[in-house]
Scaffold this motif. Structure first.
Motif, PDB file in Angstrom:
ATOM      1  N   MET A   1     -13.236  -4.399 -36.884  1.00 13.60           N
ATOM      2  CA  MET A   1     -13.075  -2.878 -36.828  1.00 13.60           C
ATOM      3  C   MET A   1     -13.487  -2.537 -35.749  1.00 13.60           C
ATOM      4  O   MET A   1     -13.782  -2.962 -34.846  1.00 13.60           O
ATOM      5  N   ASP A   2     -12.491  -1.570 -35.809  1.00 13.83           N
ATOM      6  CA  ASP A   2     -12.608  -0.908 -33.458  1.00 13.83           C
ATOM      7  C   ASP A   2     -13.646  -0.066 -33.917  1.00 13.83           C
ATOM      8  O   ASP A   2     -14.295   0.818 -35.270  1.00 13.83           O
ATOM      9  N   LEU A   3     -14.420  -0.570 -32.747  1.00 13.99           N
ATOM     10  CA  LEU A   3     -15.868   0.882 -31.784  1.00 13.99           C
ATOM     11  C   LEU A   3     -14.546   1.088 -30.945  1.00 13.99           C
ATOM     12  O   LEU A   3     -15.096   1.587 -29.646  1.00 13.99           O
ATOM     13  N   ASN A   4     -14.763   2.980 -31.698  1.00 10.64           N
ATOM     14  CA  ASN A   4     -14.022   3.427 -31.312  1.00 10.64           C
ATOM     15  C   ASN A   4     -15.078   4.975 -29.927  1.00 10.64           C
ATOM     16  O   ASN A   4     -14.551   5.546 -29.771  1.00 10.64           O
ATOM     17  N   THR A   5     -16.222   3.984 -30.336  1.00 13.38           N
ATOM     18  CA  THR A   5     -17.180   5.531 -29.239  1.00 13.38           C
ATOM     19  C   THR A   5     -17.576   4.453 -27.961  1.00 13.38           C
ATOM     20  O   THR A   5     -18.086   4.799 -27.355  1.00 13.38           O
ATOM     21  N   ILE A   6     -17.218   3.294 -27.936  1.00 10.93           N
ATOM     22  CA  ILE A   6     -17.297   2.350 -26.505  1.00 10.93           C
ATOM     23  C   ILE A   6     -16.329   2.818 -25.316  1.00 10.93           C
ATOM     24  O   ILE A   6     -15.175   3.174 -25.680  1.00 10.93           O
ATOM     25  N   THR A   7     -17.198   3.082 -24.591  1.00 13.70           N
ATOM     26  CA  THR A   7     -16.415   3.941 -22.886  1.00 13.70           C
ATOM     27  C   THR A   7     -15.610   2.739 -22.091  1.00 13.70           C
ATOM     28  O   THR A   7     -14.700   3.002 -20.485  1.00 13.70           O
ATOM     29  N   GLU A   8     -17.309   1.397 -22.311  1.00 13.12           N
ATOM     30  CA  GLU A   8     -16.929   0.535 -21.153  1.00 13.12           C
ATOM     31  C   GLU A   8     -16.854  -0.877 -21.751  1.00 13.12           C
ATOM     32  O   GLU A   8     -17.884  -1.159 -22.227  1.00 13.12           O
ATOM     33  N   VAL A   9     -16.147  -2.007 -20.843  1.00 14.75           N
ATOM     34  CA  VAL A   9     -16.866  -2.856 -21.253  1.00 14.75           C
ATOM     35  C   VAL A   9     -17.072  -3.816 -19.562  1.00 14.75           C
ATOM     36  O   VAL A   9     -16.056  -4.212 -18.884  1.00 14.75           O
ATOM     37  N   ALA A  10     -18.094  -4.187 -20.474  1.00 13.37           N
ATOM     38  CA  ALA A  10     -18.750  -4.763 -18.842  1.00 13.37           C
ATOM     39  C   ALA A  10     -18.403  -6.668 -18.715  1.00 13.37           C
ATOM     40  O   ALA A  10     -19.035  -6.970 -19.567  1.00 13.37           O
ATOM     41  N   ARG A  11     -18.000  -7.163 -18.130  1.00 14.08           N
ATOM     42  CA  ARG A  11     -17.850  -8.698 -17.332  1.00 14.08           C
ATOM     43  C   ARG A  11     -18.770  -8.865 -16.550  1.00 14.08           C
ATOM     44  O   ARG A  11     -17.862  -9.680 -15.738  1.00 14.08           O
ATOM     45  N   GLN A  13     -20.203 -12.171 -13.870  1.00 15.72           N
ATOM     46  CA  GLN A  13     -19.757 -13.776 -14.179  1.00 15.72           C
ATOM     47  C   GLN A  13     -20.899 -13.878 -14.079  1.00 15.72           C
ATOM     48  O   GLN A  13     -21.103 -15.168 -13.670  1.00 15.72           O
ATOM     49  N   SER A  14     -21.798 -13.618 -13.481  1.00 19.38           N
ATOM     50  CA  SER A  14     -22.986 -14.118 -13.075  1.00 19.38           C
ATOM     51  C   SER A  14     -24.470 -13.180 -13.456  1.00 19.38           C
ATOM     52  O   SER A  14     -24.298 -11.919 -13.666  1.00 19.38           O
ATOM     53  N   ARG A  15     -26.098 -14.273 -13.130  1.00 22.85           N
ATOM     54  CA  ARG A  15     -26.699 -13.041 -13.735  1.00 22.85           C
ATOM     55  C   ARG A  15     -27.191 -11.758 -13.196  1.00 22.85           C
ATOM     56  O   ARG A  15     -27.186 -10.345 -12.703  1.00 22.85           O
ATOM     57  N   ALA A  16     -26.688 -12.023 -11.620  1.00 20.93           N
ATOM     58  CA  ALA A  16     -27.070 -11.099 -10.824  1.00 20.93           C
ATOM     59  C   ALA A  16     -26.047  -9.921 -11.158  1.00 20.93           C
ATOM     60  O   ALA A  16     -25.839  -8.864 -10.552  1.00 20.93           O
ATOM     61  N   GLN A  17     -25.110  -9.910 -11.852  1.00 20.84           N
ATOM     62  CA  GLN A  17     -24.222  -9.125 -12.078  1.00 20.84           C
ATOM     63  C   GLN A  17     -23.788  -8.245 -13.440  1.00 20.84           C
ATOM     64  O   GLN A  17     -23.378  -7.001 -13.719  1.00 20.84           O
ATOM     65  N   LEU A  18     -25.177  -8.757 -13.998  1.00 25.81           N
ATOM     66  CA  LEU A  18     -25.421  -8.400 -15.135  1.00 25.81           C
ATOM     67  C   LEU A  18     -25.954  -6.202 -15.210  1.00 25.81           C
ATOM     68  O   LEU A  18     -26.375  -6.057 -13.820  1.00 25.81           O
ATOM     69  N   PRO A  19     -25.549  -6.159 -15.666  1.00 28.75           N
ATOM     70  CA  PRO A  19     -25.511  -3.832 -14.985  1.00 28.75           C
ATOM     71  C   PRO A  19     -26.558  -3.510 -15.405  1.00 28.75           C
ATOM     72  O   PRO A  19     -27.496  -4.175 -16.251  1.00 28.75           O
ATOM     73  N   VAL A  20     -27.019  -2.634 -14.933  1.00 28.67           N
ATOM     74  CA  VAL A  20     -29.091  -1.518 -15.548  1.00 28.67           C
ATOM     75  C   VAL A  20     -28.689  -1.326 -16.912  1.00 28.67           C
ATOM     76  O   VAL A  20     -27.632  -1.032 -16.995  1.00 28.67           O
ATOM     77  N   TRP A  21     -29.506  -2.126 -18.105  1.00 22.83           N
ATOM     78  CA  TRP A  21     -29.648  -1.548 -19.742  1.00 22.83           C
ATOM     79  C   TRP A  21     -29.186  -0.299 -19.058  1.00 22.83           C
ATOM     80  O   TRP A  21     -30.867   0.429 -18.690  1.00 22.83           O
ATOM     81  N   THR A  22     -28.804   0.140 -20.344  1.00 22.70           N
ATOM     82  CA  THR A  22     -29.109   1.740 -20.224  1.00 22.70           C
ATOM     83  C   THR A  22     -28.844   1.705 -21.668  1.00 22.70           C
ATOM     84  O   THR A  22     -28.359   1.070 -22.796  1.00 22.70           O
ATOM     85  N   ALA A  23     -29.318   2.854 -22.744  1.00 28.17           N
ATOM     86  CA  ALA A  23     -29.264   3.482 -24.220  1.00 28.17           C
ATOM     87  C   ALA A  23     -28.081   3.581 -24.323  1.00 28.17           C
ATOM     88  O   ALA A  23     -27.174   4.093 -23.642  1.00 28.17           O
ATOM     89  N   GLY A  24     -26.985   2.963 -25.845  1.00 29.38           N
ATOM     90  CA  GLY A  24     -25.383   3.088 -25.651  1.00 29.38           C
ATOM     91  C   GLY A  24     -25.612   1.529 -26.058  1.00 29.38           C
ATOM     92  O   GLY A  24     -23.881   0.848 -25.360  1.00 29.38           O
TER      93      GLY A  24
END
Length: 275
Positions: A1-11, A13-24
């Motif tokens: 199923m397509d998730l048509n509300t997704i505006t970004e996919v973060a990728r 490559q290390s723990r240090a690069q994990l983005p700050v978690w936000t609602a959504g």
């Protein structure tokens, strides 16, 4: 199923690069559940694939299973002959009753984090004394037993933004003689009760009850108990309200089958070891 509300996919490559978690936000590993129905509250997926965690590694004291390890990878593990409990891996993987497509995509960590009562990776890792490592949002780590990780039907200890990193299975647990019992209402139905028992080298019997209960229940005995003592322990440790209730089985029936399967396990473990 397509998730048509997704505006970004973060990728990352290390723990240090994990983005700050936000609602959504949502973690993406296998995605077999994530893409199975609308997720209108989500705006960003954090893809864990590029972290490239080794799926499985055998150390001096434990088998480490990455949260991103797929069911197919786990099932394909070549186990040493001294791992008497190795057949549990095959039995629990097949308790998914899923197609090969799901096997190649669904992850061990995803099954744990969904925390469904019938999750067979919960059954497997809890019965083998698995301990999971959780990455905290502040950069720290928490280690907790799988039996304590799942707290109820689709509930666990993870807070928003926390990430299940891996599960460590003690090699000593994999060397225990074990017995497996599972039942469903239909031949290809979801597990309504899945019990695993084992005997340690010291003669301690452990019994793990899953699927029939909303969360895993573990009971241990100094030796193989008498039938009446096992029954009494189960009645004491599992209140009627803990038995799961859905279309796959009513609580009264699940309770009956739990008591019956537990006695079958006791009898099997009481018998001579199979060569």
């Amino acid at each position: 199923m397509d998730l048509n509300t997704i505006t970004e996919v973060a990728r990352p490559q290390s723990r240090a690069q994990l983005p700050v978690w936000t609602a959504g936000d949502a973690w993406l590993a296998g995605g077999t559940w994530l893409f199975s129905e609308p997720q209108v509250h989500l705006r960003r997926l954090i893809d864990l694939t590029d972290l490239k965690w080794p799926a499985l590694s055998i150390g001096d004291t434990a088998l480490t299973i990455a949260a991103t390890c797929t069911v197919a990878q786990l099932d394909a593990l070549a186990c040493p002959p001294e791992w008497l409990a190795a057949p549990l891996i095959d039995r629990c993987c097949r308790a998914f009753l899923a197609s090969f497509k799901i096997w190649k995509t669904a992850t061990v960590g995803g099954n744990l984090c969904m925390s469904l009562p019938a999750g067979p990776m919960i059954s497997l890792t809890a019965a083998l004394d698995g301990v999971c490592t959780i990455w905290k949002r502040d950069g720290g780590e928490q280690r907790i037993k799988i039996a304590d990780f799942v707290t109820g039907d689709q509930r666990n200890v993870l807070a928003a933004g926390e990430l299940l990193r891996q599960i460590d299975i003690p090699l000593a647990a994999l060397k225990r003689r074990s017995a497996f019992r599972q039942i469903s209402l239909t031949p290809l139905g979801r597990s309504a009760a899945l019990l695993i028992g084992s005997i340690s080298s010291e003669g301690i019997m452990a019994l793990t009850v899953t699927a029939s209960t909303a969360r895993p229940v573990q009971i241990s005995f100094a030796g193989i108990p008498r039938a009446e003592d096992l029954r009494e322990a189960l009645l004491h440790r599992i209140p009627d309200g803990l038995y799961h209730n859905d279309v796959h089985g009513k609580p009264t029936w699940r309770k009956h089958m739990t008591l019956r399967l537990a006695e079958e396990i006791r009898c099997e473990l009481q018998g001579p070891a199979r060569s």
